[in-house]
Structure formats: C-alpha cells, structure tokens
Design a protein around this motif. Structure first.
Motif, PDB file in Angstrom:
ATOM      1  N   PHE A   1     -23.416 -37.121 -11.452  1.00 32.83           N
ATOM      2  CA  PHE A   1     -23.398 -38.368 -12.224  1.00 32.83           C
ATOM      3  C   PHE A   1     -24.619 -38.456 -13.145  1.00 32.83           C
ATOM      4  O   PHE A   1     -24.504 -38.817 -14.325  1.00 32.83           O
TER       5      PHE A   1
ATOM      6  N   VAL B   1     -21.884 -36.876  -1.177  1.00 31.04           N
ATOM      7  CA  VAL B   1     -22.423 -38.006  -1.939  1.00 31.04           C
ATOM      8  C   VAL B   1     -23.622 -37.550  -2.769  1.00 31.04           C
ATOM      9  O   VAL B   1     -23.800 -37.963  -3.932  1.00 31.04           O
ATOM     10  N   THR B   2     -24.453 -36.693  -2.188  1.00 24.31           N
ATOM     11  CA  THR B   2     -25.607 -36.154  -2.917  1.00 24.31           C
ATOM     12  C   THR B   2     -25.155 -35.363  -4.132  1.00 24.31           C
ATOM     13  O   THR B   2     -25.709 -35.523  -5.234  1.00 24.31           O
TER      14      THR B   2
ATOM     15  N   ALA C   1     -23.980 -37.722  -6.814  1.00 19.28           N
ATOM     16  CA  ALA C   1     -25.100 -38.387  -7.486  1.00 19.28           C
ATOM     17  C   ALA C   1     -25.739 -37.460  -8.518  1.00 19.28           C
ATOM     18  O   ALA C   1     -26.074 -37.884  -9.641  1.00 19.28           O
TER      19      ALA C   1
END
Length: 291
Positions: free
Chosen positions: A39, A32-33, A36
């Motif tokens: 993104f 997830v990091t 992010a």
C-alpha cells in the motif's frame, strides 16, 4: 473496492486469496505486513502521478505491488513516467532505513523488523524486474522509447515481458520437479503472462490512444522548442506504416520522396496524424495528403 480521497482502490482477487490462505495457515500478521508495504509502495506512485496532475481512475492492489490505472497513456513525457515508475520502489528505501533505526533503538521485536526488512527488499526488487506491468517493465519501456519508435517500443516490451513471464513459470515448474511447491511464483508468473498477452492483444488500441494524444504532446514539445526528427518515406508508403515510425520524445517532419529520391513534399506530423484520424483508410498512401 474502497474509495478514499477521490481515488478508487480495487483489491485484486489474488490479494483476497493470499489473505484467506494466510488466515488458514496462521500467517495473517505477515500478510497484513505485506499489504501495508504494498500500500505504501502504491502511495508513492499515486503521490508522484498526482503531483504531475495525472487523471487517476483507480489503484489496483496486488500481493506483490499495484497498478495505477490512468488516462495518460502515452500522452505525457517519458521523464514523468520514469519518475512515477520509480516513486514506488523508492518507498522501500525509507521503510528499510526506518526499520533499521527502530531495531537499533530496540523498539519492538527484532525478528519482526527482520521480516519487515526482508519483505521490503523482496517486493522492491521483484517490482524492478523488466516485466510489464511491474515498475521495472515501465522503466524498460521508457528507456527503449528513447531509441525506438513508440509502436516498436510497446511491441518489443510486451514480447520481452511475455518471454520473462514464461521464464518465471518455467522456474516454478523446475522447482516443483525438484520437490518444492513454489505456488506463489507460479501464480505470479501466470498472472504476468496473462496480463501481457492481454496487453499484446490491445496494442492497436494502445497505439491509437497514443495518436489521439499526440497533439497535446507535440504542443508541449513546440512550446519549449525542439529539434525536428526527419522521417523519409516514399509516396507509396501508407500512413499507418509511417505513423509507426513516430518516436515519443521527437517532433517529426515527413519528407516524401519519389523513386529518384527527389522531395515531393514535406509534411508536418500533425498533418499526417490528422489525416489518419479524420477517416483515411489505414492503407491510404502518404501521397493522398498532398495530391
């Protein structure tokens, strides 16, 4: 696929596989990091492209970065492309500085911030590799375009990118022979090789798009005033061969000479491009435009 503020965000299958693998191995937070960071990196490109008024069709998100799918293929200035290409890697600078500040303030866990900083450095440096479609590849293409014709620029950068992709694959194989399992490196290398092979197959289409948008770029150059770059060819040279000599940031006057070196005609580049796009055969000679 997600649509947000008029822009479509498409998740590449590789990114889905990364999330599945992370969930199964207990590294979901790390995944997830990474997402992010990727993104935010892509938002940098998006903000820069939107600022220039580019028409953005979609954003493809990958495990190591993203790709902006735009309609401005070879029709905007090299300066704009450089700014958009570098806007992504520059996001890592403020993210790293922010992480260091939070570490200094004692906010959150120090180990997680270390991972966050390392991930930013890894993704940022990887995207600066001179391989298309990475940011470094786009920067390389822009810089080469200042000294070579546009056709040769896209041809050479594709070959360089394919060669370096093979180098990444060979590195992964070498590590495997020495007892490691560099699956991520191998997958990335294969992805880049396939992407550039597809780009190589699409070179005629890419160059045709450049010619289609040439009128818009020429208008920009003439509006601000520019020096003409002469192209000297014989009357027997084909239009297709002559067009491949066009440089992206130059306005051209085509001097057509005979075998004795005497000038037979001077053609503005618009006449050559229009003649080619209006149905002339690729093998038609330049002389067909004035004889």
């Amino acid at each position: 696929m997600i649509k947000w503020r008029g822009t479509t965000y498409r998740f590449h299958p590789l990114l889905t596989l990364v999330f599945i693998g992370a969930a199964l191995t207990g590294y979901f937070l790390e995944a997830v990091t990474l997402f992010a960071i990727v993104f935010v990196h892509e938002l940098g490109h998006l903000a820069a492209a939107s600022g220039f008024g580019w028409r953005i069709r979609e954003v493809q998100l990958l495990p190591f970065g993203g790709v902006l799918i735009v309609d401005e293929l070879g029709s905007v200035s090299t300066r704009e492309e450089l700014v958009v290409a570098l806007a992504g890697p520059l996001q890592h600078v403020w993210m790293i500085l922010t992480a260091m500040l939070f570490q200094w303030l004692g906010v959150g866990e120090r180990e997680w911030w270390n991972y966050f900083i390392e991930a930013n450095i890894m993704i940022g440096l990887f995207n600066l590799l001179p391989v298309m479609p990475l940011d470094g590849g786009k920067v390389m293409q822009c810089l080469i375009g200042y000294v070579l014709s546009y056709h040769n620029t896209i041809l050479y950068t594709t070959w360089i990118s394919m060669s370096l992709s093979v180098g990444i694959i060979c590195t992964a194989v070498f590590q495997f022979v020495n007892g490691r399992l560099p699956l991520n490196l191998l997958v990335i290398g294969v992805f880049l090789l396939v992407s550039n092979w597809y780009a190589y197959r699409q070179l005629p289409y890419h160059f045709f798009r450049f010619l289609m948008a040439r009128g818009q770029r020429v208008s920009q150059l003439l509006r601000k005033g520019t020096l003409a770059q002469p192209i000297i060819v014989t009357s027997r040279r084909t239009m297709a061969e002559t067009l491949k000599l066009f440089m992206r940031e130059k306005y051209h006057l085509i001097y057509v000479v005979n075998e004795k070196g005497r000038i037979q005609a001077i053609l503005p580049e618009q006449q050559l491009v229009s003649g080619y796009l209006d149905g002339k055969k690729p093998g038609s000679a330049v002389s067909d435009l004035f004889m």
